[in-house]
Scaffold this active site. Structure first.
Site, PDB file in Angstrom:
ATOM      1  N   HIS A  37       0.836  -1.203   0.000  1.00 37.72           N
ATOM      2  CA  HIS A  37       0.000   0.000   0.000  1.00 37.72           C
ATOM      3  C   HIS A  37       0.877   1.261   0.000  1.00 37.72           C
ATOM      4  CE1 HIS A  37      -2.647  -2.999   2.201  1.00 37.72           C
ATOM      5  NE2 HIS A  37      -3.460  -2.620   1.230  1.00 37.72           N
ATOM      6  N   GLY A 147      -2.705  -1.815  -7.459  1.00 33.75           N
ATOM      7  CA  GLY A 147      -1.559  -2.716  -7.519  1.00 33.75           C
ATOM      8  C   GLY A 147      -1.765  -3.824  -8.539  1.00 33.75           C
ATOM      9  N   GLN A 153      -8.402  -7.520 -10.720  1.00 31.94           N
ATOM     10  CA  GLN A 153      -9.085  -6.295 -10.283  1.00 31.94           C
ATOM     11  C   GLN A 153      -8.645  -5.117 -11.149  1.00 31.94           C
ATOM     12  OE1 GLN A 153      -9.877  -5.035  -6.050  1.00 31.94           O
ATOM     13  NE2 GLN A 153      -7.950  -3.981  -6.355  1.00 31.94           N
ATOM     14  N   LYS A 184       3.533  -9.154  -0.712  1.00 33.63           N
ATOM     15  CA  LYS A 184       3.004  -8.620   0.546  1.00 33.63           C
ATOM     16  C   LYS A 184       1.487  -8.609   0.475  1.00 33.63           C
ATOM     17  CE  LYS A 184       6.981  -6.276   2.055  1.00 33.63           C
ATOM     18  NZ  LYS A 184       7.523  -5.866   3.335  1.00 33.63           N
TER      19      LYS A 184
END
Ligand code: AMP
Length: 284
Positions: A37, A147, A153, A184
């Site tokens: 993030h 990401g 997505q 991660k």
């Protein structure tokens, strides 16, 4: 850094920035923030004048037997990370701020959603586009950062922006990994010590697939089988959900690889389902 809990507060603060002509970069998240993030926040900071991050665990993208209730949450920790990355506003609405009993519109994804996670999680991407449409309308960003870790997505958000004519520039960001290659993820905390050790094979299997393509293999099924075989050999605790080799971003089944391709996988552990992928461009 400001924290908005209501649409009204967020709108009021953003109206001031917009008056002075500043651009807005938006990073939607479900919180439990980590370096993945953070990399999106840094990219947003580099690109836009004002960075808005949402921290919202969206109920409509979780199936009835999924982990909405137990999804990891730690808002105080999230605020520290966001502040250290230079986020200007964190939007942390209650579910009732985004959804209400009088809602009367439903969105349905009609392409790119019947494979990979969309196949194993029916309705998941309908929930994703539903919340993003609302968040995009609320924030009205100039840029949105997503990401590649969640590559399906990303492909669907690209379709959402295009289909609904959002005046938003989509900025895809590279997957951030642990030193041993594991992508991660907020859900990694749910792995046991043994599962965590084993999970290194997810990225290793993808790397093997990438090397085959780099060496000239163009048969999609052969690559899929090789990735699958690596996982089957090394996973004792994890159960494979899928391994797929598809065109990207169209996400169509292909026989032969001659354009950009994704190798994607999902693996179930006792308390976490992990996903990962590599996207490979084929030089023409
Ligand atoms: P999430 O909080 O899991 O919904 O993720 C919010 C955003 O962060 C999405 O655009 C994700 O693709 C992105 N993201 C999550 N993990 C990573 C990672 N390891 N590297 C880069 N981006 C990530």
């Amino acid at each position: 850094m400001k924290v908005a809990y209501t649409v009204k507060d967020l709108r009021d603060w953003l109206a001031e920035s917009k008056k002075s002509g500043g651009t807005i970069g938006f990073v939607p998240t479900m919180g439990y923030l980590h370096d993945g993030h953070a990399s999106l926040f840094y990219k947003a900071k580099e690109t836009a004048d004002i960075v808005v991050a949402s921290v919202f665990v969206n109920p409509t993208q979780f199936g009835p037997n999924e982990d909405f209730e137990t999804y990891p949450r730690d808002f105080e920790h999230d605020l520290r990370i966001a502040e250290s990355c230079g986020v200007d506003i964190v939007f942390h609405p209650d579910v009732s701020e985004i959804y209400s009993d009088s809602d009367m519109i439903q969105l349905k994804v009609t392409d790119r959603a019947d494979v990979l996670c969309g196949k194993s999680r029916p309705g998941h991407f309908d929930g994703v586009v539903t919340v993003l449409t609302r968040l995009f309308h609320i924030v009205q960003p100039d840029y949105a950062f997503f990401g590649k870790k969640d590559a399906q997505q990303l492909a669907i958000v690209q379709g959402l922006i295009q289909t609904l004519h959002f005046p938003i520039r989509l900025i895809p960001c590279e997957t951030v990994r642990e030193a041993d290659g594991l992508a991660k993820s907020s859900r990694n905390v749910r792995l046991s010590v043994e599962e965590r050790k084993e999970a290194v094979h997810l990225y290793q299997s993808l790397t093997l697939g990438r090397h085959l393509i780099e060496k000239g293999e163009r048969d999609a099924e052969r690559i899929r089988q090789a990735v699958m075989a690596h996982l089957e050999e090394h996973l004792k605790l994890g159960r494979i959900d899928y391994v797929e080799v598809l065109s990207y971003p169209q996400l169509k089944v292909i026989e032969s690889i001659n354009d950009t391709v994704i190798i994607a996988l999902a693996v179930f552990y006792a308390n976490a389902r992990l996903i990962d992928n590599v996207i490979i461009e084929i030089p023409s």
